[in-house]
Write a protein that holds these residues in place. Structure first.
Motif, PDB file in Angstrom:
ATOM      1  N   PRO A 108      38.493  41.435  44.071  1.00  0.00           N
ATOM      2  CA  PRO A 108      37.580  40.953  43.032  1.00  0.00           C
ATOM      3  C   PRO A 108      36.736  42.088  42.467  1.00  0.00           C
ATOM      4  O   PRO A 108      36.245  42.940  43.202  1.00  0.00           O
ATOM      5  N   GLY A 109      36.567  42.085  41.160  1.00  0.00           N
ATOM      6  CA  GLY A 109      35.793  43.118  40.493  1.00  0.00           C
ATOM      7  C   GLY A 109      36.622  44.276  39.990  1.00  0.00           C
ATOM      8  O   GLY A 109      36.139  45.091  39.193  1.00  0.00           O
ATOM      9  N   ASP A 110      37.863  44.378  40.424  1.00  0.00           N
ATOM     10  CA  ASP A 110      38.749  45.454  39.980  1.00  0.00           C
ATOM     11  C   ASP A 110      39.297  45.102  38.596  1.00  0.00           C
ATOM     12  O   ASP A 110      39.936  44.062  38.424  1.00  0.00           O
ATOM     13  N   PRO A 111      39.067  45.959  37.590  1.00  0.00           N
ATOM     14  CA  PRO A 111      39.566  45.679  36.235  1.00  0.00           C
ATOM     15  C   PRO A 111      41.082  45.509  36.163  1.00  0.00           C
ATOM     16  O   PRO A 111      41.600  44.923  35.210  1.00  0.00           O
ATOM     17  N   ARG A 159      33.018  35.763  39.537  1.00  0.00           N
ATOM     18  CA  ARG A 159      31.626  36.053  39.898  1.00  0.00           C
ATOM     19  C   ARG A 159      31.317  37.539  39.794  1.00  0.00           C
ATOM     20  O   ARG A 159      30.243  37.936  39.323  1.00  0.00           O
ATOM     21  N   LEU A 160      32.250  38.385  40.237  1.00  0.00           N
ATOM     22  CA  LEU A 160      32.013  39.826  40.242  1.00  0.00           C
ATOM     23  C   LEU A 160      32.483  40.502  38.957  1.00  0.00           C
ATOM     24  O   LEU A 160      32.143  41.653  38.709  1.00  0.00           O
ATOM     25  N   VAL A 188      37.569  36.115  32.316  1.00  0.00           N
ATOM     26  CA  VAL A 188      38.358  35.327  33.260  1.00  0.00           C
ATOM     27  C   VAL A 188      38.691  33.959  32.665  1.00  0.00           C
ATOM     28  O   VAL A 188      39.799  33.440  32.849  1.00  0.00           O
ATOM     29  N   ALA A 189      37.756  33.374  31.921  1.00  0.00           N
ATOM     30  CA  ALA A 189      38.008  32.076  31.289  1.00  0.00           C
ATOM     31  C   ALA A 189      39.134  32.177  30.261  1.00  0.00           C
ATOM     32  O   ALA A 189      40.014  31.315  30.196  1.00  0.00           O
ATOM     33  N   VAL A 190      39.099  33.235  29.462  1.00  0.00           N
ATOM     34  CA  VAL A 190      40.160  33.437  28.466  1.00  0.00           C
ATOM     35  C   VAL A 190      41.503  33.632  29.161  1.00  0.00           C
ATOM     36  O   VAL A 190      42.521  33.044  28.765  1.00  0.00           O
ATOM     37  N   LEU A 191      41.517  34.449  30.208  1.00  0.00           N
ATOM     38  CA  LEU A 191      42.763  34.690  30.941  1.00  0.00           C
ATOM     39  C   LEU A 191      43.258  33.419  31.624  1.00  0.00           C
ATOM     40  O   LEU A 191      44.470  33.182  31.709  1.00  0.00           O
ATOM     41  N   THR A 192      42.332  32.604  32.102  1.00  0.00           N
ATOM     42  CA  THR A 192      42.707  31.327  32.717  1.00  0.00           C
ATOM     43  C   THR A 192      43.406  30.431  31.700  1.00  0.00           C
ATOM     44  O   THR A 192      44.431  29.803  31.997  1.00  0.00           O
ATOM     45  N   LEU A 219      37.199  26.276  37.019  1.00  0.00           N
ATOM     46  CA  LEU A 219      36.608  27.612  36.953  1.00  0.00           C
ATOM     47  C   LEU A 219      35.087  27.540  36.876  1.00  0.00           C
ATOM     48  O   LEU A 219      34.378  28.301  37.551  1.00  0.00           O
ATOM     49  N   PHE A 220      34.575  26.618  36.079  1.00  0.00           N
ATOM     50  CA  PHE A 220      33.133  26.542  35.866  1.00  0.00           C
ATOM     51  C   PHE A 220      32.416  25.629  36.862  1.00  0.00           C
ATOM     52  O   PHE A 220      31.245  25.864  37.184  1.00  0.00           O
ATOM     53  N   LEU A 221      33.090  24.598  37.355  1.00  0.00           N
ATOM     54  CA  LEU A 221      32.412  23.602  38.184  1.00  0.00           C
ATOM     55  C   LEU A 221      32.663  23.758  39.681  1.00  0.00           C
ATOM     56  O   LEU A 221      31.858  23.292  40.492  1.00  0.00           O
TER      57      LEU A 221
END
Length: 243
Positions: free
Chosen positions: A59-62, A141-142, A148-152, A232-234
């Protein structure tokens, strides 16, 4: 005055959305069918490898963004290369079959979301199940939640193009629901997160049944996006209640 019967309404909704197929005539030659199978198989092998790689990125890695975008490219390109895909039709409340499966799919996605959130409220108090899921959610989160939402969303569309579009058609009419559901669940097994496999199995089953009923990918796409973006959001705040 019309009497509303909730049980009957639910039964009729399930029958229309997941049980009774809409009439259609989607035929293709033997040569086109065998070509679709070959393209679908190659796409599956490449996609499974890319997915396994993406899910193991910290997590956090581009690099995660590039990997998941590449994964969407694999699913989407393979689906489009396999042959024609159809949007599909849905039963209307009046008994017709000339509507796009939009409202049904939004409803199914919302129901799936509520079911999973209810389960998450229990999982939140079981660390051995909760922690691997939270680790997966750490990518949002990180990193950038918006990205992330767009990629989801992009991956959700691409997955449906492939699994409920190309692969479903490549399997043939018999056992397509079972085969695509199992394959979809197994592609997530490399992450080592049992609940992710379970989620993929349930989502895959519902969207495969939609594909069987509507004859197309629009319904599965809408259901998938409603569920995945909602999760993703909830899901993070629900899981945090167990800490």
């Amino acid at each position: 005055m019309t009497t509303v019967r909730p049980v009957r309404e639910v039964r009729e909704f399930i029958r229309a959305a997941l049980v009774q197929p809409v009439a259609r005539d989607h035929t293709e030659s033997d040569a086109a069918f065998h070509r679709r199978r070959l393209v679908a198989l190659v796409t599956l092998l490449v996609g499974a490898l890319v997915l396994g790689f993406a899910l193991r990125i910290r997590p956090g890695d581009p690099l995660f963004y590039a990997a998941t975008l590449g994964l969407a490219g694999v699913w989407g390109a393979g689906a489009l290369a396999s042959g024609p895909l159809h949007l599909g039709r849905a039963h209307t409340r009046a008994g017709g079959e000339d509507a796009r499966p939009v409202v049904q799919s939004l409803t199914l996605g919302a129901l799936l979301l509520l079911l999973f959130l209810a389960g998450a409220a229990v999982v939140a108090h079981v660390p051995v199940l909760r922690d691997p899921v939270q680790h997966l959610l750490d990518h949002a989160r990180l990193g950038s939640l918006a990205v992330v939402a767009v990629l989801t969303a992009v991956n959700g569309v691409a997955e449906e193009l492939y699994f409920r579009g190309a692969l479903y058609s490549a399997v043939g009419r018999r056992h397509a629901v079972a085969v695509t559901t199992v394959v979809y669940a197994l592609t997530t097994a490399g992450a080592g997160i049992p609940l992710l496999v379970l989620a993929a199995a349930l989502l895959g089953l519902v969207t495969a049944l939609q594909r069987r009923v509507t004859g197309g990918i629009l319904g599965p796409v809408i259901t998938h996006l409603t569920w995945s973006l909602g999760m993703l959001f909830l899901l993070p705040p629900v899981l945090s209640t167990g800490r």
